[in-house]
Design a protein around this motif. Structure first.
Motif, PDB file in Angstrom:
ATOM      1  N   PHE A 106     -24.349   5.438  31.263  1.00  0.00           N
ATOM      2  CA  PHE A 106     -23.443   6.540  31.600  1.00  0.00           C
ATOM      3  C   PHE A 106     -22.909   7.220  30.338  1.00  0.00           C
ATOM      4  O   PHE A 106     -22.792   8.454  30.287  1.00  0.00           O
ATOM      5  N   ASP A 107     -22.581   6.435  29.314  1.00  0.00           N
ATOM      6  CA  ASP A 107     -22.026   7.003  28.093  1.00  0.00           C
ATOM      7  C   ASP A 107     -23.049   7.881  27.375  1.00  0.00           C
ATOM      8  O   ASP A 107     -22.773   9.038  27.031  1.00  0.00           O
ATOM      9  N   SER A 108     -24.234   7.344  27.135  1.00  0.00           N
ATOM     10  CA  SER A 108     -25.278   8.119  26.454  1.00  0.00           C
ATOM     11  C   SER A 108     -25.724   9.293  27.327  1.00  0.00           C
ATOM     12  O   SER A 108     -26.008  10.387  26.816  1.00  0.00           O
ATOM     13  N   CYS A 111     -22.199   0.544  21.536  1.00  0.00           N
ATOM     14  CA  CYS A 111     -22.815   1.242  20.398  1.00  0.00           C
ATOM     15  C   CYS A 111     -24.287   0.882  20.261  1.00  0.00           C
ATOM     16  O   CYS A 111     -25.143   1.767  20.049  1.00  0.00           O
ATOM     17  N   ALA A 112     -24.611  -0.407  20.365  1.00  0.00           N
ATOM     18  CA  ALA A 112     -25.999  -0.835  20.203  1.00  0.00           C
ATOM     19  C   ALA A 112     -26.877  -0.287  21.322  1.00  0.00           C
ATOM     20  O   ALA A 112     -27.987   0.227  21.073  1.00  0.00           O
ATOM     21  N   LEU A 113     -26.417  -0.370  22.547  1.00  0.00           N
ATOM     22  CA  LEU A 113     -27.214   0.104  23.680  1.00  0.00           C
ATOM     23  C   LEU A 113     -27.309   1.623  23.700  1.00  0.00           C
ATOM     24  O   LEU A 113     -28.349   2.186  24.053  1.00  0.00           O
ATOM     25  N   ASP A 114     -26.227   2.309  23.327  1.00  0.00           N
ATOM     26  CA  ASP A 114     -26.278   3.773  23.250  1.00  0.00           C
ATOM     27  C   ASP A 114     -27.344   4.215  22.252  1.00  0.00           C
ATOM     28  O   ASP A 114     -28.084   5.180  22.495  1.00  0.00           O
ATOM     29  N   ALA A 115     -27.404   3.526  21.106  1.00  0.00           N
ATOM     30  CA  ALA A 115     -28.414   3.868  20.102  1.00  0.00           C
ATOM     31  C   ALA A 115     -29.819   3.702  20.675  1.00  0.00           C
ATOM     32  O   ALA A 115     -30.702   4.536  20.435  1.00  0.00           O
ATOM     33  N   LEU A 116     -30.037   2.639  21.446  1.00  0.00           N
ATOM     34  CA  LEU A 116     -31.360   2.411  22.042  1.00  0.00           C
ATOM     35  C   LEU A 116     -31.684   3.469  23.092  1.00  0.00           C
ATOM     36  O   LEU A 116     -32.819   3.953  23.175  1.00  0.00           O
ATOM     37  N   GLY A 121     -28.675  17.190  17.354  1.00  0.00           N
ATOM     38  CA  GLY A 121     -27.611  16.398  17.956  1.00  0.00           C
ATOM     39  C   GLY A 121     -28.015  14.976  18.292  1.00  0.00           C
ATOM     40  O   GLY A 121     -27.264  14.025  18.022  1.00  0.00           O
ATOM     41  N   SER A 122     -29.198  14.787  18.878  1.00  0.00           N
ATOM     42  CA  SER A 122     -29.615  13.437  19.264  1.00  0.00           C
ATOM     43  C   SER A 122     -29.830  12.549  18.045  1.00  0.00           C
ATOM     44  O   SER A 122     -29.572  11.338  18.097  1.00  0.00           O
ATOM     45  N   VAL A 123     -30.287  13.134  16.937  1.00  0.00           N
ATOM     46  CA  VAL A 123     -30.488  12.363  15.710  1.00  0.00           C
ATOM     47  C   VAL A 123     -29.142  11.894  15.167  1.00  0.00           C
ATOM     48  O   VAL A 123     -28.984  10.727  14.767  1.00  0.00           O
ATOM     49  N   LEU A 124     -28.164  12.790  15.146  1.00  0.00           N
ATOM     50  CA  LEU A 124     -26.825  12.412  14.691  1.00  0.00           C
ATOM     51  C   LEU A 124     -26.216  11.353  15.602  1.00  0.00           C
ATOM     52  O   LEU A 124     -25.548  10.423  15.124  1.00  0.00           O
ATOM     53  N   LEU A 125     -26.434  11.492  16.904  1.00  0.00           N
ATOM     54  CA  LEU A 125     -25.908  10.493  17.842  1.00  0.00           C
ATOM     55  C   LEU A 125     -26.518   9.126  17.588  1.00  0.00           C
ATOM     56  O   LEU A 125     -25.815   8.105  17.572  1.00  0.00           O
ATOM     57  N   PHE A 126     -27.845   9.090  17.395  1.00  0.00           N
ATOM     58  CA  PHE A 126     -28.500   7.804  17.133  1.00  0.00           C
ATOM     59  C   PHE A 126     -27.968   7.176  15.853  1.00  0.00           C
ATOM     60  O   PHE A 126     -27.653   5.971  15.810  1.00  0.00           O
ATOM     61  N   MET A 127     -27.885   7.975  14.784  1.00  0.00           N
ATOM     62  CA  MET A 127     -27.377   7.452  13.515  1.00  0.00           C
ATOM     63  C   MET A 127     -25.930   6.996  13.661  1.00  0.00           C
ATOM     64  O   MET A 127     -25.538   5.950  13.126  1.00  0.00           O
ATOM     65  N   LEU A 136     -21.925  19.386  34.658  1.00  0.00           N
ATOM     66  CA  LEU A 136     -21.187  18.690  35.711  1.00  0.00           C
ATOM     67  C   LEU A 136     -21.586  17.219  35.759  1.00  0.00           C
ATOM     68  O   LEU A 136     -20.738  16.333  35.909  1.00  0.00           O
ATOM     69  N   GLY A 137     -22.886  16.954  35.607  1.00  0.00           N
ATOM     70  CA  GLY A 137     -23.347  15.566  35.595  1.00  0.00           C
ATOM     71  C   GLY A 137     -22.798  14.787  34.418  1.00  0.00           C
ATOM     72  O   GLY A 137     -22.477  13.599  34.539  1.00  0.00           O
ATOM     73  N   GLY A 138     -22.662  15.457  33.273  1.00  0.00           N
ATOM     74  CA  GLY A 138     -22.074  14.794  32.115  1.00  0.00           C
ATOM     75  C   GLY A 138     -20.634  14.380  32.373  1.00  0.00           C
ATOM     76  O   GLY A 138     -20.211  13.290  31.977  1.00  0.00           O
ATOM     77  N   GLY A 139     -19.872  15.250  33.062  1.00  0.00           N
ATOM     78  CA  GLY A 139     -18.497  14.894  33.404  1.00  0.00           C
ATOM     79  C   GLY A 139     -18.416  13.713  34.348  1.00  0.00           C
ATOM     80  O   GLY A 139     -17.568  12.832  34.193  1.00  0.00           O
ATOM     81  N   TRP A 140     -19.315  13.679  35.336  1.00  0.00           N
ATOM     82  CA  TRP A 140     -19.351  12.538  36.256  1.00  0.00           C
ATOM     83  C   TRP A 140     -19.751  11.258  35.524  1.00  0.00           C
ATOM     84  O   TRP A 140     -19.169  10.183  35.759  1.00  0.00           O
TER      85      TRP A 140
END
Length: 312
Positions: free
Chosen positions: A88-90, A200-205, A45-51, A170-174
């Motif tokens: 927060f998003d990532s 998008c750029a910061l989430d990838a980092l 999952g994390s690899v797909l998210l980064f890509m 629960l933390g993910g929802g918050w």
């Protein structure tokens, strides 16, 4: 009433921003495709998210280069909000993926998508926007619909539920709720192209260390299926959908946009049925109808956006 008074009243009446609601609803429908693509791919999952976020950032950077979307992002007071937005998003995405593995898909999804409750509670405090009674009604209808969709899986169990997994869900929802509030505030300060590109750029980092760890620990290889899934996730489910979502959020109340987010767990099983041949139960159909009805409640009866919301 005099004819001129009627015309004055109609002229001063607020106009429903159907485009804003359409952009937000459409974005959540497109994002609903993500689950099928993740299931179809084999990469972690994390690899797909980064890509996904890397591809989206590159595409948006090229597409909006002439607008210079990154101009002025380092000014005082702005860049900390952009960093916090992406953190927060990532964080929400990683917590959701972790919760899936430790609590099961149903519980993790339920904990993530009750975020409109947190938005309704937090928006009056952080954005000075009161939560309407129609929003509370729509929340109740949506939660019943979500419970109908996920109820069979919740009752069947099938995963070892851990306290850490529940906390992560629960933390993910918050995190998801705070992410939406920050984005809403940023729409008053910078263009949507700047918000989406930075996100998008910061989430990838932020996700890169986790992607490297999963890649090295599993010795996995990226195949053509993973690349195709990542390409669709990046260009369609992220670059396009996120731009639509931010543009829509700028036009409507954040409590309304968060409730429309319930469309994602409705659309996801329908797309899985169309693309992967997975069945759709009667409970899913009933729950989906309730969630659509809740969305219509805020669209038809909710108050229009005003400029009273202040940036966080």
């Amino acid at each position: 009433m005099r004819p001129d008074s009627q015309s004055d009243a109609s002229a001063s009446a607020p106009t429903r921003d159907l485009l804003g609601y359409g952009l937000v609803a459409g974005s959540f429908v497109i994002i609903g495709l993500s689950g099928s693509l993740v299931s179809w791919a084999t990469a972690p999952g994390s690899v797909l998210l980064f890509m996904r976020f890397g591809i989206a950032a590159a595409a948006l950077g090229v597409l909006f280069a002439r607008r210079r979307p990154l101009r002025g992002i380092l000014r005082s007071g702005l860049w900390p909000k952009l960093l916090l937005m992406s953190a927060f998003d990532s964080g929400a995405l990683l917590a959701y993926f972790f919760a899936i593995r430790t609590t099961g898909v149903a519980i993790a999804t339920f904990l993530l998508f009750i975020q409109p409750v947190w938005v309704a509670l937090l928006a009056p405090r952080f954005l000075k926007t009161p939560t309407e009674k129609i929003v509370l009604l729509a929340l109740g209808v949506s939660l019943v619909g979500l419970a109908a969709i996920l109820g069979p899986a919740l009752l069947a169990g099938g995963a070892s539920v851990s306290a850490v997994g529940l906390a992560a869900g629960l933390g993910g929802g918050w995190c998801y709720a705070f992410f939406q509030l920050i984005v809403k505030g940023l729409t008053e300060q910078v263009p949507s192209t700047t918000i989406v590109l930075c996100e998008c750029a910061l989430d990838a980092l932020f996700i890169l260390p986790f992607a490297l760890w999963q890649t090295l620990s599993t010795s996995m290889r990226i195949d053509a299926r993973d690349l195709l899934a990542a390409l669709i996730l990046g260009l369609v489910c992220t670059a396009l959908a996120y731009t639509m979502w931010v543009d829509g959020v700028a036009r409507i109340r954040v409590q309304h946009s968060s409730i429309l987010g319930f469309l994602t767990p409705v659309v996801a099983p329908l797309l899985a049925w169309l693309l992967l041949g997975q069945g759709v139960s009667l409970a899913t159909a009933v729950g989906g109808a309730l969630i659509v009805a809740a969305g219509l409640l805020v669209v038809v009866f909710g108050r229009d956006e005003t400029k009273s919301e202040t940036p966080l």
